[in-house]
Enzyme design. Structure first.
Site, PDB file in Angstrom:
ATOM      1  N   THR A 121     -43.085  31.425  38.347  1.00 13.68           N
ATOM      2  CA  THR A 121     -42.708  32.471  39.269  1.00 13.68           C
ATOM      3  C   THR A 121     -41.252  32.300  39.692  1.00 13.68           C
ATOM      4  OG1 THR A 121     -43.467  31.126  41.154  1.00 13.68           O
ATOM      5  CG2 THR A 121     -45.055  32.667  40.181  1.00 13.68           C
ATOM      6  N   VAL A 124     -40.396  29.518  42.427  1.00 13.27           N
ATOM      7  CA  VAL A 124     -40.523  28.097  42.094  1.00 13.27           C
ATOM      8  C   VAL A 124     -39.926  27.801  40.719  1.00 13.27           C
ATOM      9  CG1 VAL A 124     -42.125  26.191  41.669  1.00 13.27           C
ATOM     10  CG2 VAL A 124     -42.578  27.799  43.529  1.00 13.27           C
ATOM     11  N   CYS A 125     -40.519  28.389  39.690  1.00 16.78           N
ATOM     12  CA  CYS A 125     -40.186  28.019  38.313  1.00 16.78           C
ATOM     13  C   CYS A 125     -38.805  28.490  37.870  1.00 16.78           C
ATOM     14  CB  CYS A 125     -41.250  28.557  37.361  1.00 16.78           C
ATOM     15  SG  CYS A 125     -42.911  28.026  37.797  1.00 16.78           S
ATOM     16  N   ILE A 126     -38.235  29.480  38.563  1.00 18.57           N
ATOM     17  CA  ILE A 126     -36.899  29.956  38.240  1.00 18.57           C
ATOM     18  C   ILE A 126     -35.869  29.457  39.236  1.00 18.57           C
ATOM     19  CG2 ILE A 126     -35.437  32.024  38.106  1.00 18.57           C
ATOM     20  CD1 ILE A 126     -37.094  31.440  35.618  1.00 18.57           C
ATOM     21  N   PRO A 129     -34.657  25.430  38.633  1.00 20.60           N
ATOM     22  CA  PRO A 129     -33.784  25.150  37.487  1.00 20.60           C
ATOM     23  C   PRO A 129     -32.487  25.952  37.531  1.00 20.60           C
ATOM     24  CG  PRO A 129     -35.739  26.373  36.789  1.00 20.60           C
ATOM     25  CD  PRO A 129     -35.973  25.931  38.201  1.00 20.60           C
TER      26      PRO A 129
END
Length: 213
Positions: A121, A124-126, A129
């Site tokens: 999502t 979080v996941c984008i 990083p």
């Protein structure tokens, strides 16, 4: 305004690398601020941009055997080689903190610093990083509508987080314009064709239920 705009770095095809992060069937279900059909079609468009314009592309997933599930079957069909070479993370939330993933990105980029990033999502996941890669000198462009978050507040907060770190936010349609530049060129023609097939041709399905007629 002109002074601010002069600082914007525009991306091009030859200098860019595409990272598609955790577009998994389970993480898709975690998104509530954008229709799932829209995420899928926009992700398909990005995958096709990479494939048909020969842009380096890397896929990654997290804990496929758990709630996150496997990557979207669309990615397997459009990018079979990248799918087989995907980096399967064991649970590290910030993909850039995973040594195997970081090494794979660096190898794929081969010195290129322009990173186009999208995934699930966004909060979080984008976000993490994107911020980490900005800190290490990469130019990061986040395609926000090829992902989503559990709420609009979460998505908005994530966007502010990565933009403060120096990443820029864009949509799939705008990315096609930025990379394609001129629809009369072979590259521009391919991009507008993908947009028409994957996005414009599915607008009714993509906007169903969000008050757009």
């Amino acid at each position: 305004m002109s002074k601010i705009m002069s600082k914007v770095k525009y991306f091009n095809i030859k200098d860019s690398v595409m990272l598609l992060i955790d577009h998994q069937v389970g993480t898709l279900g975690f998104c509530r601020n954008i229709p799932h059909k829209m995420i899928i079609q926009n992700t398909r468009a990005l995958a096709r941009f990479a494939k048909e314009l020969n842009m380096p592309v890397l896929l990654t997933s997290s804990q496929e055997e758990r709630a996150q599930g496997p990557l979207l079957d669309d990615l397997k069909k459009i990018l079979p080689e990248a799918y087989e070479a995907r980096v399967k993370r064991g649970g590290i939330a910030n993909a850039w903190d995973d040594p195997a993933y970081k090494s794979a990105v660096q190898k794929l980029a081969g010195g290129k610093k322009d990173i186009i990033m999208a995934g699930l999502t966004n909060d979080v996941c984008i976000a993490y990083p994107a911020v980490s890669m900005c800190a290490e000198g990469y130019n990061v462009l986040v395609v926000q509508d090829a992902g989503g978050s559990p709420s609009q507040m979460a998505d908005d907060t994530a966007r502010r987080f990565w933009e403060r770190a120096g990443a820029r936010t864009i949509t799939v349609n705008a990315l096609a314009c930025e990379l394609g530049k001129d629809w009369s060129t072979p590259e521009g023609g391919k991009m507008i064709g993908i947009v028409m097939e994957e996005i414009i041709g599915h607008l009714d399905e993509m906007t169903k239920g969000i008050g757009v007629k």
